[in-house]
Design a protein around this motif. Structure first.
Motif, PDB file in Angstrom:
ATOM      1  N   ALA A   1       2.495  -3.597   3.844  1.00 11.20           N
ATOM      2  CA  ALA A   1       1.706  -4.823   3.696  1.00 11.20           C
ATOM      3  C   ALA A   1       1.242  -5.353   5.049  1.00 11.20           C
ATOM      4  O   ALA A   1       0.090  -5.771   5.204  1.00 11.20           O
TER       5      ALA A   1
ATOM      6  N   CYS B   1       6.914  -7.925  -0.294  1.00 13.45           N
ATOM      7  CA  CYS B   1       6.698  -6.481  -0.359  1.00 13.45           C
ATOM      8  C   CYS B   1       6.308  -6.002  -1.756  1.00 13.45           C
ATOM      9  O   CYS B   1       5.904  -4.845  -1.925  1.00 13.45           O
TER      10      CYS B   1
ATOM     11  N   SER C   1       2.517  -4.526  -2.497  1.00 12.14           N
ATOM     12  CA  SER C   1       2.247  -3.223  -1.886  1.00 12.14           C
ATOM     13  C   SER C   1       3.099  -2.134  -2.510  1.00 12.14           C
ATOM     14  O   SER C   1       2.626  -1.005  -2.722  1.00 12.14           O
TER      15      SER C   1
END
Length: 384
Positions: free
Chosen positions: A202, A237, A240
Protein backbone atom coordinates in the motif's frame (compact mmCIF):
# COMPACT_ATOMS: atom_id res chain seq x y z
CA UNK A 1 -4.25 -4.79 -10.38
CA UNK A 2 -4.60 -1.01 -10.65
CA UNK A 3 -4.90 1.07 -13.78
CA UNK A 4 -1.52 2.53 -12.96
CA UNK A 5 0.24 -0.81 -12.90
CA UNK A 6 -1.05 -2.50 -16.01
CA UNK A 7 -0.12 0.23 -18.49
CA UNK A 8 3.23 1.75 -19.43
CA UNK A 9 1.53 5.16 -19.64
CA UNK A 10 -1.00 5.89 -16.87
CA UNK A 11 -2.35 9.03 -18.59
CA UNK A 12 -5.10 7.29 -20.63
CA UNK A 13 -6.35 5.52 -17.48
CA UNK A 14 -6.42 8.82 -15.58
CA UNK A 15 -8.43 10.51 -18.31
CA UNK A 16 -10.90 7.61 -18.52
CA UNK A 17 -11.40 7.50 -14.74
CA UNK A 18 -11.78 11.29 -14.51
CA UNK A 19 -14.53 11.27 -17.15
CA UNK A 20 -16.83 9.47 -14.69
CA UNK A 21 -16.87 12.49 -12.37
CA UNK A 22 -20.05 14.58 -12.88
CA UNK A 23 -18.71 17.48 -10.74
CA UNK A 24 -21.70 17.31 -8.37
CA UNK A 25 -19.65 18.20 -5.30
CA UNK A 26 -21.37 15.71 -3.00
CA UNK A 27 -17.91 14.45 -2.01
CA UNK A 28 -16.76 17.82 -0.64
CA UNK A 29 -18.40 17.63 2.82
CA UNK A 30 -16.74 14.25 3.38
CA UNK A 31 -13.19 15.26 2.41
CA UNK A 32 -10.87 15.94 5.40
CA UNK A 33 -8.50 18.20 3.44
CA UNK A 34 -11.35 20.27 2.03
CA UNK A 35 -12.72 20.65 5.58
CA UNK A 36 -9.24 21.69 6.72
CA UNK A 37 -8.56 24.27 3.99
CA UNK A 38 -11.90 25.07 2.33
CA UNK A 39 -10.29 25.23 -1.12
CA UNK A 40 -11.50 23.53 -4.28
CA UNK A 41 -7.97 22.38 -5.09
CA UNK A 42 -7.92 20.51 -1.76
CA UNK A 43 -11.11 18.61 -2.62
CA UNK A 44 -11.66 15.36 -4.57
CA UNK A 45 -13.40 17.26 -7.37
CA UNK A 46 -10.55 19.74 -7.58
CA UNK A 47 -7.90 17.02 -7.57
CA UNK A 48 -9.70 15.10 -10.30
CA UNK A 49 -9.61 18.28 -12.42
CA UNK A 50 -5.89 18.70 -11.68
CA UNK A 51 -5.16 15.08 -12.55
CA UNK A 52 -7.18 15.38 -15.74
CA UNK A 53 -5.29 18.51 -16.79
CA UNK A 54 -1.96 16.92 -15.93
CA UNK A 55 -2.67 13.70 -17.84
CA UNK A 56 -4.10 15.58 -20.82
CA UNK A 57 -1.17 17.97 -21.08
CA UNK A 58 -3.41 20.97 -20.40
CA UNK A 59 -1.52 22.09 -17.31
CA UNK A 60 2.22 22.47 -16.81
CA UNK A 61 3.43 20.50 -13.81
CA UNK A 62 4.50 22.80 -10.99
CA UNK A 63 5.11 22.72 -7.24
CA UNK A 64 1.65 24.05 -6.39
CA UNK A 65 -0.16 21.41 -8.47
CA UNK A 66 2.00 18.66 -6.99
CA UNK A 67 1.37 19.91 -3.47
CA UNK A 68 -2.41 19.76 -3.83
CA UNK A 69 -2.18 16.20 -5.12
CA UNK A 70 0.35 15.26 -2.43
CA UNK A 71 -1.94 16.53 0.32
CA UNK A 72 -4.59 13.92 -0.51
CA UNK A 73 -4.85 11.41 2.34
CA UNK A 74 -6.23 8.60 0.19
CA UNK A 75 -8.84 8.00 2.90
CA UNK A 76 -11.53 6.84 0.44
CA UNK A 77 -14.34 8.85 2.02
CA UNK A 78 -15.18 10.56 -1.27
CA UNK A 79 -15.35 7.26 -3.13
CA UNK A 80 -17.73 5.82 -0.53
CA UNK A 81 -20.32 8.56 -1.11
CA UNK A 82 -19.84 9.22 -4.84
CA UNK A 83 -23.15 8.78 -6.74
CA UNK A 84 -21.23 8.37 -10.01
CA UNK A 85 -19.06 5.62 -8.51
CA UNK A 86 -15.82 7.34 -9.51
CA UNK A 87 -12.89 5.04 -8.71
CA UNK A 88 -10.99 7.84 -7.02
CA UNK A 89 -8.45 5.61 -5.26
CA UNK A 90 -7.42 4.08 -8.58
CA UNK A 91 -7.27 7.51 -10.20
CA UNK A 92 -5.09 8.85 -7.38
CA UNK A 93 -2.66 5.92 -7.63
CA UNK A 94 -2.36 6.37 -11.41
CA UNK A 95 -1.81 10.11 -11.00
CA UNK A 96 0.93 9.57 -8.46
CA UNK A 97 2.56 7.08 -10.80
CA UNK A 98 2.60 9.82 -13.43
CA UNK A 99 4.04 12.27 -10.91
CA UNK A 100 6.74 9.84 -9.82
CA UNK A 101 7.95 9.39 -13.38
CA UNK A 102 8.51 13.14 -13.58
CA UNK A 103 10.03 13.77 -10.15
CA UNK A 104 12.05 11.41 -8.00
CA UNK A 105 10.99 10.86 -4.38
CA UNK A 106 13.17 12.23 -1.61
CA UNK A 107 15.90 10.23 0.09
CA UNK A 108 13.81 9.58 3.22
CA UNK A 109 10.90 8.24 1.21
CA UNK A 110 13.19 6.00 -0.86
CA UNK A 111 14.73 4.57 2.32
CA UNK A 112 11.32 3.93 3.90
CA UNK A 113 10.01 2.27 0.75
CA UNK A 114 13.12 0.10 0.46
CA UNK A 115 12.89 -1.04 4.07
CA UNK A 116 9.14 -1.68 3.87
CA UNK A 117 9.73 -3.95 0.90
CA UNK A 118 12.21 -5.91 3.05
CA UNK A 119 10.32 -6.47 6.34
CA UNK A 120 13.11 -8.41 8.02
CA UNK A 121 15.54 -5.53 7.41
CA UNK A 122 12.94 -3.08 8.67
CA UNK A 123 12.43 -5.14 11.81
CA UNK A 124 16.18 -5.02 12.53
CA UNK A 125 16.23 -1.26 11.85
CA UNK A 126 13.35 -0.74 14.28
CA UNK A 127 15.16 -2.89 16.83
CA UNK A 128 18.16 -0.56 16.55
CA UNK A 129 15.85 2.45 16.76
CA UNK A 130 14.44 0.99 19.99
CA UNK A 131 17.93 0.74 21.51
CA UNK A 132 18.93 4.27 20.48
CA UNK A 133 15.58 5.90 21.25
CA UNK A 134 16.50 7.27 24.73
CA UNK A 135 19.62 8.90 23.25
CA UNK A 136 18.03 10.51 20.20
CA UNK A 137 16.92 14.16 20.09
CA UNK A 138 13.22 14.81 19.53
CA UNK A 139 13.62 15.63 15.84
CA UNK A 140 15.07 12.14 15.26
CA UNK A 141 12.17 10.40 17.01
CA UNK A 142 9.38 10.72 14.42
CA UNK A 143 7.48 7.70 15.73
CA UNK A 144 7.12 6.16 19.21
CA UNK A 145 9.60 3.69 20.66
CA UNK A 146 8.93 0.23 19.20
CA UNK A 147 8.08 -2.64 21.54
CA UNK A 148 10.56 -5.42 22.15
CA UNK A 149 10.61 -8.18 19.57
CA UNK A 150 7.72 -10.59 20.11
CA UNK A 151 8.23 -14.25 19.31
CA UNK A 152 4.98 -15.08 17.54
CA UNK A 153 4.52 -18.82 17.14
CA UNK A 154 1.54 -20.43 15.49
CA UNK A 155 1.26 -24.09 14.62
CA UNK A 156 -1.94 -24.21 12.62
CA UNK A 157 -2.31 -26.55 9.67
CA UNK A 158 -3.39 -25.61 6.16
CA UNK A 159 -7.03 -25.27 7.21
CA UNK A 160 -6.27 -22.79 9.98
CA UNK A 161 -6.54 -19.06 9.30
CA UNK A 162 -3.23 -17.50 8.30
CA UNK A 163 -1.86 -14.34 9.93
CA UNK A 164 -0.47 -11.45 7.90
CA UNK A 165 2.56 -9.76 9.48
CA UNK A 166 3.09 -6.70 7.28
CA UNK A 167 6.14 -4.44 7.35
CA UNK A 168 6.18 -1.82 10.13
CA UNK A 169 3.42 -3.80 11.84
CA UNK A 170 5.72 -6.81 12.03
CA UNK A 171 7.49 -5.09 14.93
CA UNK A 172 4.91 -2.62 16.27
CA UNK A 173 2.02 -5.10 16.25
CA UNK A 174 3.83 -8.01 17.90
CA UNK A 175 1.75 -7.57 21.08
CA UNK A 176 -1.46 -7.37 19.01
CA UNK A 177 -0.62 -10.62 17.19
CA UNK A 178 0.13 -12.36 20.48
CA UNK A 179 -3.22 -11.11 21.77
CA UNK A 180 -4.98 -12.39 18.64
CA UNK A 181 -3.49 -15.85 19.14
CA UNK A 182 -4.79 -15.89 22.73
CA UNK A 183 -8.25 -14.86 21.57
CA UNK A 184 -8.26 -17.48 18.81
CA UNK A 185 -7.19 -20.16 21.28
CA UNK A 186 -9.96 -19.14 23.67
CA UNK A 187 -12.42 -19.60 20.82
CA UNK A 188 -10.97 -23.02 20.02
CA UNK A 189 -8.93 -22.09 16.95
CA UNK A 190 -5.30 -22.12 15.92
CA UNK A 191 -3.51 -20.03 13.30
CA UNK A 192 -0.63 -20.29 10.85
CA UNK A 193 2.06 -17.79 9.88
CA UNK A 194 3.21 -18.55 6.31
CA UNK A 195 6.85 -17.98 5.39
CA UNK A 196 7.79 -15.71 2.54
CA UNK A 197 5.14 -13.04 3.13
CA UNK A 198 6.07 -9.39 2.77
CA UNK A 199 4.70 -5.84 2.85
CA UNK A 200 1.19 -5.41 1.42
CA UNK A 201 2.48 -2.72 -0.98
CA UNK A 202 0.00 0.00 0.00
CA UNK A 203 2.79 2.43 0.88
CA UNK A 204 4.40 1.95 -2.54
CA UNK A 205 1.15 2.16 -4.49
CA UNK A 206 0.17 5.37 -2.71
CA UNK A 207 3.57 6.83 -3.58
CA UNK A 208 3.21 5.95 -7.27
CA UNK A 209 5.61 2.99 -7.30
CA UNK A 210 3.20 0.60 -9.00
CA UNK A 211 5.91 -1.81 -10.12
CA UNK A 212 7.11 -2.52 -6.57
CA UNK A 213 3.53 -2.75 -5.29
CA UNK A 214 2.78 -5.41 -7.93
CA UNK A 215 5.96 -7.34 -7.12
CA UNK A 216 5.07 -7.40 -3.42
CA UNK A 217 1.54 -8.55 -4.24
CA UNK A 218 2.96 -11.42 -6.26
CA UNK A 219 5.18 -12.51 -3.36
CA UNK A 220 2.20 -12.50 -1.02
CA UNK A 221 0.14 -14.51 -3.51
CA UNK A 222 2.84 -17.15 -3.44
CA UNK A 223 3.19 -17.10 0.36
CA UNK A 224 -0.56 -17.40 1.00
CA UNK A 225 -1.39 -19.77 -1.85
CA UNK A 226 -4.03 -22.28 -0.77
CA UNK A 227 -4.98 -20.35 2.38
CA UNK A 228 -8.75 -20.03 2.55
CA UNK A 229 -8.73 -17.38 5.28
CA UNK A 230 -6.15 -14.67 5.99
CA UNK A 231 -6.41 -12.47 9.10
CA UNK A 232 -4.88 -9.00 8.88
CA UNK A 233 -4.75 -7.03 12.17
CA UNK A 234 -3.60 -3.80 10.46
CA UNK A 235 -6.68 -2.25 8.84
CA UNK A 236 -4.54 -0.16 6.48
CA UNK A 237 -3.24 -3.29 4.78
CA UNK A 238 -6.60 -4.94 4.15
CA UNK A 239 -7.42 -3.30 0.81
CA UNK A 240 -4.09 -4.08 -0.83
CA UNK A 241 -4.01 -7.58 0.60
CA UNK A 242 -7.50 -8.34 -0.69
CA UNK A 243 -6.51 -7.25 -4.19
CA UNK A 244 -3.38 -9.41 -3.98
CA UNK A 245 -5.21 -12.49 -2.66
CA UNK A 246 -8.47 -12.74 -4.63
CA UNK A 247 -8.78 -16.47 -3.87
CA UNK A 248 -8.66 -15.99 -0.09
CA UNK A 249 -11.09 -14.44 2.37
CA UNK A 250 -8.98 -11.62 3.81
CA UNK A 251 -10.60 -10.48 7.05
CA UNK A 252 -10.10 -8.06 9.85
CA UNK A 253 -9.61 -10.48 12.78
CA UNK A 254 -12.25 -8.57 14.72
CA UNK A 255 -14.81 -9.88 12.22
CA UNK A 256 -13.58 -13.45 12.72
CA UNK A 257 -13.69 -13.14 16.50
CA UNK A 258 -17.17 -11.58 16.52
CA UNK A 259 -18.43 -14.73 14.78
CA UNK A 260 -17.06 -16.73 17.73
CA UNK A 261 -18.73 -14.47 20.26
CA UNK A 262 -20.52 -17.24 22.11
CA UNK A 263 -17.15 -18.83 22.93
CA UNK A 264 -15.52 -15.70 24.35
CA UNK A 265 -16.13 -14.43 27.87
CA UNK A 266 -14.64 -11.27 29.37
CA UNK A 267 -14.05 -9.96 32.88
CA UNK A 268 -16.22 -7.10 34.14
CA UNK A 269 -14.27 -3.91 33.40
CA UNK A 270 -15.74 -0.74 34.96
CA UNK A 271 -13.73 1.69 32.85
CA UNK A 272 -14.40 4.40 30.29
CA UNK A 273 -12.34 3.96 27.13
CA UNK A 274 -12.22 5.86 23.84
CA UNK A 275 -12.49 4.29 20.39
CA UNK A 276 -10.94 5.79 17.26
CA UNK A 277 -12.16 4.68 13.83
CA UNK A 278 -9.40 4.52 11.17
CA UNK A 279 -10.45 5.56 7.67
CA UNK A 280 -9.43 2.07 6.53
CA UNK A 281 -11.67 0.20 8.96
CA UNK A 282 -14.68 -1.12 7.05
CA UNK A 283 -18.25 -0.85 8.41
CA UNK A 284 -18.39 -4.63 8.97
CA UNK A 285 -15.26 -4.50 11.12
CA UNK A 286 -16.63 -1.55 13.09
CA UNK A 287 -19.81 -3.48 13.81
CA UNK A 288 -17.73 -6.48 14.88
CA UNK A 289 -15.65 -4.39 17.29
CA UNK A 290 -18.74 -2.79 18.80
CA UNK A 291 -20.16 -6.28 19.34
CA UNK A 292 -17.00 -7.53 21.03
CA UNK A 293 -16.67 -4.49 23.31
CA UNK A 294 -20.35 -4.75 24.22
CA UNK A 295 -19.57 -8.24 25.54
CA UNK A 296 -17.21 -6.77 28.17
CA UNK A 297 -19.40 -6.20 31.25
CA UNK A 298 -19.47 -2.72 32.78
CA UNK A 299 -17.30 -1.22 30.03
CA UNK A 300 -18.17 2.30 28.83
CA UNK A 301 -17.05 3.22 25.31
CA UNK A 302 -16.77 6.73 23.88
CA UNK A 303 -16.43 6.87 20.08
CA UNK A 304 -14.27 9.77 18.89
CA UNK A 305 -15.94 11.65 16.04
CA UNK A 306 -14.56 15.19 16.30
CA UNK A 307 -12.65 16.94 13.58
CA UNK A 308 -12.35 16.33 9.87
CA UNK A 309 -12.83 12.57 9.56
CA UNK A 310 -9.16 11.53 9.48
CA UNK A 311 -6.45 11.64 12.15
CA UNK A 312 -3.87 12.76 9.56
CA UNK A 313 -1.56 9.74 9.68
CA UNK A 314 -2.32 8.50 6.14
CA UNK A 315 0.81 6.44 5.55
CA UNK A 316 3.76 8.81 5.16
CA UNK A 317 1.59 11.93 5.28
CA UNK A 318 2.34 12.42 9.00
CA UNK A 319 6.08 12.44 8.18
CA UNK A 320 5.94 14.46 4.96
CA UNK A 321 3.43 17.06 6.22
CA UNK A 322 3.65 17.00 10.03
CA UNK A 323 1.98 20.40 10.46
CA UNK A 324 -1.09 19.45 8.44
CA UNK A 325 -1.23 16.04 10.09
CA UNK A 326 -1.17 17.67 13.53
CA UNK A 327 -4.03 20.00 12.54
CA UNK A 328 -6.11 17.00 11.45
CA UNK A 329 -5.30 15.16 14.68
CA UNK A 330 -5.91 18.04 17.10
CA UNK A 331 -9.76 17.85 17.37
CA UNK A 332 -9.59 14.13 18.16
CA UNK A 333 -7.09 14.68 20.95
CA UNK A 334 -9.16 17.55 22.33
CA UNK A 335 -12.27 15.36 22.37
CA UNK A 336 -10.27 12.61 24.04
CA UNK A 337 -9.05 15.03 26.72
CA UNK A 338 -12.61 15.95 27.69
CA UNK A 339 -14.04 12.42 27.43
CA UNK A 340 -12.70 11.08 30.70
CA UNK A 341 -11.40 7.97 28.91
CA UNK A 342 -8.37 6.20 30.40
CA UNK A 343 -7.40 4.32 27.23
CA UNK A 344 -7.61 4.86 23.46
CA UNK A 345 -8.14 1.98 21.02
CA UNK A 346 -7.45 2.10 17.28
CA UNK A 347 -7.07 -0.80 14.84
CA UNK A 348 -4.64 0.86 12.41
CA UNK A 349 -0.91 0.95 13.11
CA UNK A 350 -0.37 4.33 11.41
CA UNK A 351 -3.17 5.93 13.40
CA UNK A 352 -1.83 4.56 16.68
CA UNK A 353 1.66 5.87 15.94
CA UNK A 354 0.23 9.29 15.10
CA UNK A 355 -2.10 9.38 18.13
CA UNK A 356 0.63 8.25 20.53
CA UNK A 357 0.97 11.81 21.82
CA UNK A 358 -2.39 11.37 23.59
CA UNK A 359 -2.45 11.72 27.37
CA UNK A 360 -3.62 8.10 27.72
CA UNK A 361 -2.18 4.80 26.41
CA UNK A 362 -3.05 3.95 22.79
CA UNK A 363 -3.48 0.28 21.94
CA UNK A 364 -4.92 -2.17 19.43
CA UNK A 365 -8.40 -3.44 20.39
CA UNK A 366 -7.07 -7.01 20.23
CA UNK A 367 -4.72 -6.31 23.14
CA UNK A 368 -7.50 -4.85 25.26
CA UNK A 369 -9.83 -7.80 24.58
CA UNK A 370 -7.18 -10.46 25.21
CA UNK A 371 -6.26 -8.97 28.57
CA UNK A 372 -9.89 -9.21 29.65
CA UNK A 373 -10.48 -12.83 28.67
CA UNK A 374 -12.30 -14.75 31.37
CA UNK A 375 -10.91 -18.25 30.88
CA UNK A 376 -12.60 -19.82 33.91
CA UNK A 377 -15.90 -17.94 34.04
CA UNK A 378 -15.07 -16.40 37.40
CA UNK A 379 -16.27 -12.95 36.42
CA UNK A 380 -13.87 -10.99 38.66
CA UNK A 381 -13.45 -7.33 37.81
CA UNK A 382 -10.43 -6.65 35.58
CA UNK A 383 -8.01 -3.78 36.05
CA UNK A 384 -6.71 -1.62 33.22
Amino acid sequence: MSAASNQSDPAPAILALAEACVRCGLCLPHCPTYALDGRETESPRGRIALAQALAGGKDTPNASLDEHLDHCLGCGRCEAVCPARVRYGELLAATRTLQRRRRSPGLRQRWIEALAARPRWLDRALGLYRLLYPLLPGRLRPVPKPPAATATRAGGNGAAPALFLGCVARRYEGPARAALLRLLAAAGHDAAIPDGQTCCGALHAHAGDAATADALAERNRSAFAGRATVLCPASGCLGSLRRALPDSAVLDPLQWLARQGDRLRFWPTPLRIALHWPCTQAPAARTALRTLLAAVPELEVVELDAGHGCCGAAGLHMLEFPGRAARLRRPLLEQLDTSGAVLLLSANIGCRLHLASARVPVRHPLEFLAERLDMDGGGTTAAL
